[in-house]
Enzyme design. Sequence first.
Site, PDB file in Angstrom:
ATOM      1  N   SER A 117       0.813  -1.208   0.000  1.00  9.79           N
ATOM      2  CA  SER A 117       0.000   0.000   0.000  1.00  9.79           C
ATOM      3  C   SER A 117       0.853   1.268   0.000  1.00  9.79           C
ATOM      4  O   SER A 117       1.709   1.410  -0.858  1.00  9.79           O
ATOM      5  CB  SER A 117      -0.961  -0.075   1.190  1.00  9.79           C
TER       6      SER A 117
ATOM      7  N   HIS B 232      -7.686  -5.631   0.304  1.00 11.57           N
ATOM      8  CA  HIS B 232      -6.447  -4.860   0.413  1.00 11.57           C
ATOM      9  C   HIS B 232      -5.639  -5.394   1.608  1.00 11.57           C
ATOM     10  O   HIS B 232      -6.004  -5.169   2.756  1.00 11.57           O
ATOM     11  CB  HIS B 232      -6.864  -3.405   0.649  1.00 11.57           C
TER      12      HIS B 232
END
Length: 432
Positions: free
Chosen positions: A265, A413
């Site tokens: 990320s 995610h």
Amino acid sequence: TKPAPTKSAKFVPNYDESKIPEFTLPDPLIDANGERIDTRNDWESRRRETLLKFEHHVFGSMPTQRRIHTEIVRRDPTWNHGKTTRYELTVTLLPLSESNEQPDTNQPGLDLMVLIDVPSSASADNPVPAFLGLNFQGNHTVTDDPLVRISPSWVRDRRDATSRGNTPLDAGRGVASDRWPLSMINDRGYAVATLYYGDIDPDFDDGFQNGVHGLFADWIERLPADIRPGSIAGWTYGLQCVLDAIVQTPALGIDADQVAVIGHSRLGKTSLWAGAVDPRFAVIISNNSGCGGVALSRRAIGETVGRINTSFPHWFCDRFNDYNENENALPVDSHQLIALAAPRPVAIGSATEDTWADPKGEFLAGVHASPVYQLFDKPGLVDANGQSPTLMPAPNEAYPDGTITYHLRDGKHDLTEHDWKRYLDLFDRVRD
Ligand code: GCU
């Protein structure tokens, strides 16, 4: 120059492919004078033009000089039933020297706490490859080991037992261990080094008082305001310093020429920039890095440049604001961030439910970086027939064979064991 949008600006993300604005990607093989780059030598002599565009329009500048002091504060050969030697290091970043004197270790510096697990078979004569990656919550969260030091650095208040306000607590031990399958990585013959990103630079908009920004305040002050470094550039600098420490500490048994940089990320955005600025990183791993990372900005789908600059005004340099809702004016796009790593291997990991990060844009960046790899006779991102793929792989499938790899994990995610296995497979293959 467009003003930065205010925090209150309403943002409705687009997820509809048919509403993507028309765009043309910058051709990575056209240089600043409009000339075609068609050999490896041409690329190598012009590569810096692309690097400087990212530095001056996206991430900002950091000093090139680095001075560190490294101390091994723990060495535990009994970890993991004796299969692992666990180290804790303090790597102190020292102020810049105006002359080229030896570092003065009495000056105050910035302490980074580094946790390193090395397979016990490794030694200075028989060093192993390694993964180096920043973690989000502190080294004590990647393992349930009660001895791992808890960094005193600011942490985000998650309003749970892992912190009191911005102070990390013992209850956080091991909470991030799913993201760090340390013994699996060691069993495959690799060391892992990790540190808390907030040791390098706290992840909040503090006007750059703390962390590396505070350490280099005078140097940064002398830069034009719009290219002063954001936090991603700061975290990158910290990763370089830890790589310096690995280079300077052969007793760890890590092969400093075989260090992959991994990040998830915002830290995947960071690993890409680290791979671009520092050719010593042998493999570059971008997990779910999204906007400002590997996703093509011009697609403006999910998170956009304007949105990221609004939510996280401290991540990039101020000049990046010029491209809020104005992505076509950006002189680069993320396929060129990958290309800066060429000919080194780059792994791109996406997740099906991570639409905010635009999995398709992450895939396409790999496709469009490939022409630069071909100059080096490397395949770039290819399908099983060695051709440039036109479709994304199915969930839990991959294009694992090129110098750029892409996989699409089913799910959210995150950085999972599935992702790590893909990255380990790539590293195994490129070392064969
Ligand atoms: C937010 C941000 C992303 C970032 C992510 C993360 O979702 O919008 O750009 O990648 O945080 O770091 O987890």
